[in-house]
Design an enzyme around this catalytic site. Structure first.
Site, PDB file in Angstrom:
ATOM      1  N   ASN A 179       0.836  -1.214   0.000  1.00  0.00           N
ATOM      2  CA  ASN A 179       0.000   0.000   0.000  1.00  0.00           C
ATOM      3  C   ASN A 179       0.856   1.243   0.000  1.00  0.00           C
ATOM      4  O   ASN A 179       2.000   1.210   0.450  1.00  0.00           O
ATOM      5  CB  ASN A 179      -0.822   0.104   1.298  1.00  0.00           C
ATOM      6  CG  ASN A 179      -1.870  -0.967   1.438  1.00  0.00           C
ATOM      7  OD1 ASN A 179      -2.325  -1.533   0.456  1.00  0.00           O
ATOM      8  ND2 ASN A 179      -2.237  -1.242   2.678  1.00  0.00           N
ATOM      9  N   ASP A 210       5.215  -6.569  12.132  1.00  0.00           N
ATOM     10  CA  ASP A 210       5.692  -6.921  10.778  1.00  0.00           C
ATOM     11  C   ASP A 210       7.203  -7.142  10.776  1.00  0.00           C
ATOM     12  O   ASP A 210       7.709  -8.052  10.110  1.00  0.00           O
ATOM     13  CB  ASP A 210       5.327  -5.814   9.777  1.00  0.00           C
ATOM     14  CG  ASP A 210       3.833  -5.753   9.519  1.00  0.00           C
ATOM     15  OD1 ASP A 210       3.143  -6.764   9.749  1.00  0.00           O
ATOM     16  OD2 ASP A 210       3.353  -4.684   9.085  1.00  0.00           O
ATOM     17  N   SER A 216      10.970   1.318   9.703  1.00  0.00           N
ATOM     18  CA  SER A 216      11.462   1.184  11.078  1.00  0.00           C
ATOM     19  C   SER A 216      12.189  -0.142  11.303  1.00  0.00           C
ATOM     20  O   SER A 216      12.822  -0.321  12.341  1.00  0.00           O
ATOM     21  CB  SER A 216      10.315   1.326  12.081  1.00  0.00           C
ATOM     22  OG  SER A 216       9.470   0.209  12.037  1.00  0.00           O
ATOM     23  N   LEU A 240       4.163 -10.817  22.289  1.00  0.00           N
ATOM     24  CA  LEU A 240       3.574 -10.366  23.557  1.00  0.00           C
ATOM     25  C   LEU A 240       3.893  -8.903  23.827  1.00  0.00           C
ATOM     26  O   LEU A 240       4.046  -8.497  24.977  1.00  0.00           O
ATOM     27  CB  LEU A 240       4.107 -11.243  24.703  1.00  0.00           C
ATOM     28  CG  LEU A 240       4.005 -12.778  24.513  1.00  0.00           C
ATOM     29  CD1 LEU A 240       4.793 -13.510  25.597  1.00  0.00           C
ATOM     30  CD2 LEU A 240       2.545 -13.223  24.524  1.00  0.00           C
ATOM     31  N   GLY A 241       4.055  -8.092  22.761  1.00  0.00           N
ATOM     32  CA  GLY A 241       4.371  -6.678  22.934  1.00  0.00           C
ATOM     33  C   GLY A 241       5.666  -6.503  23.718  1.00  0.00           C
ATOM     34  O   GLY A 241       6.648  -7.210  23.479  1.00  0.00           O
ATOM     35  N   ALA A 242       5.650  -5.587  24.699  1.00  0.00           N
ATOM     36  CA  ALA A 242       6.864  -5.286  25.467  1.00  0.00           C
ATOM     37  C   ALA A 242       7.372  -6.492  26.254  1.00  0.00           C
ATOM     38  O   ALA A 242       8.521  -6.506  26.710  1.00  0.00           O
ATOM     39  CB  ALA A 242       6.589  -4.128  26.424  1.00  0.00           C
TER      40      ALA A 242
HETATM   41  N1  LIG Z   1       7.075  -1.546  24.005  1.00  0.00           N
HETATM   42  C1  LIG Z   1       7.884  -2.505  23.498  1.00  0.00           C
HETATM   43  N2  LIG Z   1       9.105  -2.751  24.060  1.00  0.00           N
HETATM   44  C2  LIG Z   1       9.923  -3.709  23.564  1.00  0.00           C
HETATM   45  N3  LIG Z   1       9.595  -4.478  22.511  1.00  0.00           N
HETATM   46  C3  LIG Z   1       8.398  -4.280  21.911  1.00  0.00           C
HETATM   47  C4  LIG Z   1       7.478  -3.297  22.366  1.00  0.00           C
HETATM   48  N4  LIG Z   1       6.375  -3.348  21.563  1.00  0.00           N
HETATM   49  C5  LIG Z   1       6.609  -4.311  20.661  1.00  0.00           C
HETATM   50  N5  LIG Z   1       7.814  -4.890  20.860  1.00  0.00           N
HETATM   51  C6  LIG Z   1       8.438  -5.982  20.079  1.00  0.00           C
HETATM   52  O1  LIG Z   1       7.719  -6.166  18.872  1.00  0.00           O
HETATM   53  C7  LIG Z   1       7.134  -7.490  18.825  1.00  0.00           C
HETATM   54  C8  LIG Z   1       5.755  -7.408  18.220  1.00  0.00           C
HETATM   55  O2  LIG Z   1       4.952  -6.563  19.026  1.00  0.00           O
HETATM   56  P1  LIG Z   1       3.395  -6.854  19.305  1.00  0.00           P
HETATM   57  O3  LIG Z   1       3.259  -8.114  20.075  1.00  0.00           O
HETATM   58  O4  LIG Z   1       2.843  -5.603  19.895  1.00  0.00           O
HETATM   59  O5  LIG Z   1       2.858  -7.130  17.830  1.00  0.00           O
HETATM   60  P2  LIG Z   1       1.678  -6.431  17.012  1.00  0.00           P
HETATM   61  O6  LIG Z   1       0.488  -6.257  17.901  1.00  0.00           O
HETATM   62  O7  LIG Z   1       1.496  -7.240  15.776  1.00  0.00           O
HETATM   63  O8  LIG Z   1       2.364  -5.060  16.690  1.00  0.00           O
HETATM   64  P3  LIG Z   1       1.899  -3.863  15.746  1.00  0.00           P
HETATM   65  O9  LIG Z   1       0.499  -4.190  15.294  1.00  0.00           O
HETATM   66  O10 LIG Z   1       1.998  -2.660  16.643  1.00  0.00           O
HETATM   67  O11 LIG Z   1       2.894  -3.856  14.656  1.00  0.00           O
HETATM   68  C9  LIG Z   1       7.163  -8.008  20.259  1.00  0.00           C
HETATM   69  O12 LIG Z   1       7.265  -9.409  20.275  1.00  0.00           O
HETATM   70  C10 LIG Z   1       8.423  -7.311  20.808  1.00  0.00           C
HETATM   71  O13 LIG Z   1       9.567  -8.030  20.426  1.00  0.00           O
END
Ligand SMILES: Nc1ncnc2c1ncn2[C@@H]1O[C@H](COP(=O)(O)OP(=O)(O)OP(=O)(O)O)[C@@H](O)[C@H]1O
Length: 290
Positions: free
Chosen positions: A15, A237, A274, A207-209
């Site tokens: 996109n 991604d 990024s 699992l985000g952070a």
């Molecule tokens: N605040 C954070 N601090 C450190 N690592 C992070 C953080 N947020 C995301 N990450 C890294 O990025 C990976 C993917 O993040 P997340 O689990 O939020 O996926 P997502 O929901 O698909 O992300 P998005 O939709 O924002 O791209 C996590 O496994 C982690 O390694």
């Protein structure tokens, strides 16, 4: 990360994101003056392909751009990242477009037009050749799902590893689950897919952070390096692309490295731009280990 990088095919969306910043979002019928306007390549397919290429993998993209000016720019974005675009078609009409308006409180409103992405309705002989030559096929669900099913079934029959990031999350056809080797989900997607994830042999959950979790031949969780998060858009991604790029090193190394890659992306603004290079991700990993 050591072990040699696999050849990756990404079949998915690409996109152009049109981003307007404004003090406040307009109400229906209202006109407001914006602060700034930028265009940036996006789409989960392209973001993940670029992340894998920056991680050092050989990547081919299968998808479609429109015959508009954005299509030219988007195709160039792929080739500039070293991605093979021979299976990218140019479809009549607009490229995939996301019109994003963000206000000073970071509230946003977004309109997505699938455009050319919606025309990827069948696999061509060229697509099959590219897929058969690959080690890994990585897909998301921003193109017609029947095409993903067909590609996964074909890849599966050729012994190509299939990796599915089912985003945007939706009901998954039985045939897709049956042809998926590795499911890559965030916590919300995992919750929505529920027990059906148990039918897939290997599941990686971000699992985000907190980091990421793996369930397969073994089960483990890795924690994310502590970072100053600037913009987590595209972290998922970056994770998926890096996971595919490092998969041949085995799940533990790959999930750890992808977690670092996701965290690196969270330290930078934007989506595809990024994601880190292999050296940048290694540097963050080494710093976190100290
Ligand atoms: N605040 C954070 N601090 C450190 N690592 C992070 C953080 N947020 C995301 N990450 C890294 O990025 C990976 C993917 O993040 P997340 O689990 O939020 O996926 P997502 O929901 O698909 O992300 P998005 O939709 O924002 O791209 C996590 O496994 C982690 O390694």
């Amino acid at each position: 990360m050591s072990a040699s990088n696999p050849r990756i095919v990404v079949l998915g969306s690409i996109n152009m994101d049109l981003i307007t910043r404004t003090p406040s979002l307009p109400d229906p019928g209202e006109t407001v003056m914006g602060r700034s306007f930028t265009t940036t390549p996006g789409g989960k397919g392209a973001n993940q392909a670029i992340a894998a290429a920056k991680a050092g993998s050989s990547v081919a993209f299968v998808g479609a751009v429109g015959d508009d000016e954005f299509g030219v720019t988007l195709r160039h974005t792929l080739t500039a990242a070293g991605i093979d675009d021979t299976a990218v078609r140019t479809a009549a009409g607009s490229s995939g477009i996301a019109t994003i308006t963000v206000d000073d409180r970071a509230e946003n409103s977004i309109v997505v037009v699938p455009g050319a992405n919606g025309t990827v309705r069948n696999l061509t002989d060229d697509d099959r050749t590219v897929i058969a030559d690959a080690d890994i096929l990585l897909c998301q669900l921003e193109i017609p799902i029947d095409t993903v099913v067909a590609a996964f079934e074909f890849a599966h029959s050729r012994g190509v590893i299939t990796m599915l990031n089912p985003s945007p999350v939706q009901d998954l056809p039985d045939a897709l689950i049956a042809a998926t080797d590795v499911l890559v989900v965030n916590e919300a997607e995992e919750a929505r897919i529920g027990h059906r994830a148990d039918e897939v042999e290997q599941v990686v959950t971000t699992l985000g952070a907190k980091g990421a979790r793996y369930r397969g031949s073994e089960s483990f969780e890795v924690s994310a390096p502590r970072i100053e998060a600037v913009d987590t858009t595209g972290a998922g991604d970056a994770f998926a692309g890096a996971l595919a790029a490092s998969w041949s090193a085995g799940p533990r190394v790959a999930v750890e490295w992808a977690t670092t890659a996701g965290s690196f992306a969270a330290t930078r603004p934007g989506a595809s731009a990024s994601s880190g290079t292999r050296a940048e991700i290694d540097t963050l990993r080494d710093a976190a280990a100290r």
